[in-house]
Enzyme design. Structure first.
Site, mmCIF file in Angstrom:
data_model
loop_
_atom_site.group_PDB
_atom_site.id
_atom_site.type_symbol
_atom_site.label_atom_id
_atom_site.label_comp_id
_atom_site.label_asym_id
_atom_site.label_seq_id
_atom_site.Cartn_x
_atom_site.Cartn_y
_atom_site.Cartn_z
ATOM 1 N N ASP A 172 -3.626 1.878 -0.965
ATOM 2 C CA ASP A 172 -3.634 0.937 0.153
ATOM 3 C C ASP A 172 -3.340 -0.453 -0.397
ATOM 4 O O ASP A 172 -4.096 -0.977 -1.226
ATOM 5 C CB ASP A 172 -5.002 0.977 0.842
ATOM 6 C CG ASP A 172 -5.025 0.217 2.154
ATOM 7 O OD1 ASP A 172 -3.952 -0.204 2.620
ATOM 8 O OD2 ASP A 172 -6.123 0.047 2.716
ATOM 9 N N ASP A 230 2.120 0.110 4.316
ATOM 10 C CA ASP A 230 1.289 -0.341 3.205
ATOM 11 C C ASP A 230 0.259 0.661 2.713
ATOM 12 O O ASP A 230 -0.611 0.310 1.909
ATOM 13 C CB ASP A 230 0.580 -1.645 3.582
ATOM 14 C CG ASP A 230 -0.285 -1.516 4.827
ATOM 15 O OD1 ASP A 230 -0.130 -0.524 5.566
ATOM 16 O OD2 ASP A 230 -1.109 -2.410 5.070
ATOM 17 N N GLU A 231 0.332 1.912 3.149
ATOM 18 C CA GLU A 231 -0.616 2.889 2.612
ATOM 19 C C GLU A 231 -0.023 4.294 2.670
ATOM 20 O O GLU A 231 0.832 4.599 3.491
ATOM 21 C CB GLU A 231 -1.962 2.840 3.340
ATOM 22 C CG GLU A 231 -1.900 3.181 4.809
ATOM 23 C CD GLU A 231 -3.287 3.258 5.442
ATOM 24 O OE1 GLU A 231 -4.206 3.806 4.801
ATOM 25 O OE2 GLU A 231 -3.435 2.769 6.565
#
Length: 353
Positions: A10, A104-105
């Site tokens: 993350d 983003d993860e």
């Protein structure tokens, strides 16, 4: 079945960190990526802004009140997508089983590697070296635990829950930390005396299903550290949306339109973050008596702009006859993804003379 080794990576305050990386004047200062003004919503807040209570999905006016020195930066989604591609390229050097959850993860299944923790450490270092950004990583035997672990030592953290640690870790975990247990569900659990994983583990599966519906099956497993979901590289998301419960019930259309604008911006941000495209826009209203209605419109092509989403959402709300009823919740969802139905065929019938 061999025990899985799952990493959840993350990025730390991703949008805000990219902006601070690219603009040295923003470093060390509280910033929010989003649009300032009465209808804006915070997409991401820097770590300097978070002690003031500024967080994602917060209305911009509230964020400004909490942190008067807050600097708003308009989002640059094309830049974020480009950086995300760099990061995913790093992931794929370690495994083909990469399941992105958003820009983003992502989950990575590295069961074939000798040490998942070593791989996570290397991935974090590679991301920092190649993008100038920090990431947090969680390592464990399943997706639920890996996701919890990645949030455990943010920012720039690395936390591993080894197989022999699972039972003790889960037992002491507040229920709010479990995957899929939000604020409303947590309050319901608290009212039943369920505050930790140990409390949750005392409940029979059938009783949990009675109180929480189908999610009760998952909660029963989570209390025992069980999550059988596989990392799925080509996972198809069916819909994406946001909703808010109003501070007080209202039938004021101007107020509802203002609330809808904030939700619409949050949905657009999520569409960009998750790279999701959908053709159907659904408006949801829940009245004071908890009766719920939905109104939808399907477009010829996927929603491609914030202006299109705004126009359709406003049309849907304008068409609703409230009949004097007051609204307690308003939501907006985009679904019917072309990717989710790539093999579907539109049947046509010729009714010519």
């Amino acid at each position: 079945m061999p025990q899985r080794k799952i990493i959840h990576v993350d990025m730390d305050a991703f949008y805000a960190s990219v902006e601070q990386r690219d603009n040295p004047a923003l470093r060390g200062r509280p910033i929010a990526v989003g649009h300032d003004g009465p209808r804006g919503v915070v997409s991401t807040a820097s770590y300097e802004a978070r002690p003031f209570g500024v967080h994602s999905a917060l209305p911009s006016v509230t964020a400004r009140r909490l942190c008067p020195q807050l600097i708003f930066v308009p989002p640059r989604f094309e830049i974020y997508k480009a950086v995300s591609q760099q990061i995913r390229a790093v992931f794929r050097e370690y495994t083909e089983l990469v399941e992105p959850l958003s820009l983003d993860e992502a989950f990575l299944d590295v069961s074939h590697l000798r040490s998942a923790t070593l791989a996570a450490r290397e991935i974090k270092a590679r991301i920092r070296r190649e993008t100038g950004l920090t990431a947090s990583a969680g390592v464990s035997v399943n997706k639920m635990l890996a996701k919890i672990a990645s949030d455990y030592r943010k920012p720039d953290g690395l936390f591993t829950i080894a197989p022999e640690q699972v039972s003790g870790f889960v037992a002491g975990l507040p229920v709010e930390r479990f995957f899929g247990i939000g604020e409303v569900t947590a309050r319901k659990m608290h009212a039943l005396g369920i505050r930790t994983g140990a409390d949750l583990g005392l409940w029979d599966e059938a009783v949990l299903v009675h109180h929480f519906g189908k999610a009760g099956h998952a909660y029963y497993g989570y209390a025992r550290g069980i999550d059988d979901r596989a990392v799925t590289p080509n996972r198809i998301r069916k819909s994406l949306g946001a909703e808010t419960t109003l501070p007080e019930d209202t039938d004021d259309r101007k107020r509802l339109m203002l609330e809808l604008e904030g939700i619409r911006e949050e949905v657009w941000n999520r569409l960009q973050r998750h790279e999701f495209r959908g053709k159907t826009v659904v408006l949801k209203l829940k009245y004071a008596d908890f009766r719920q209605i939905t109104r939808s419109k399907t477009l010829p092509a996927a929603v491609e702009s914030a202006d299109t989403l705004r126009r359709v959402a406003e049309e849907l709300l304008a068409a609703v006859d409230l009949h004097g009823r007051r609204v307690r919740l308003i939501g907006l969802t985009v679904g019917n993804s072309p990717e989710a139905c790539a093999d579907c065929v539109q049947l046509r019938f010729d009714f010519g003379e």
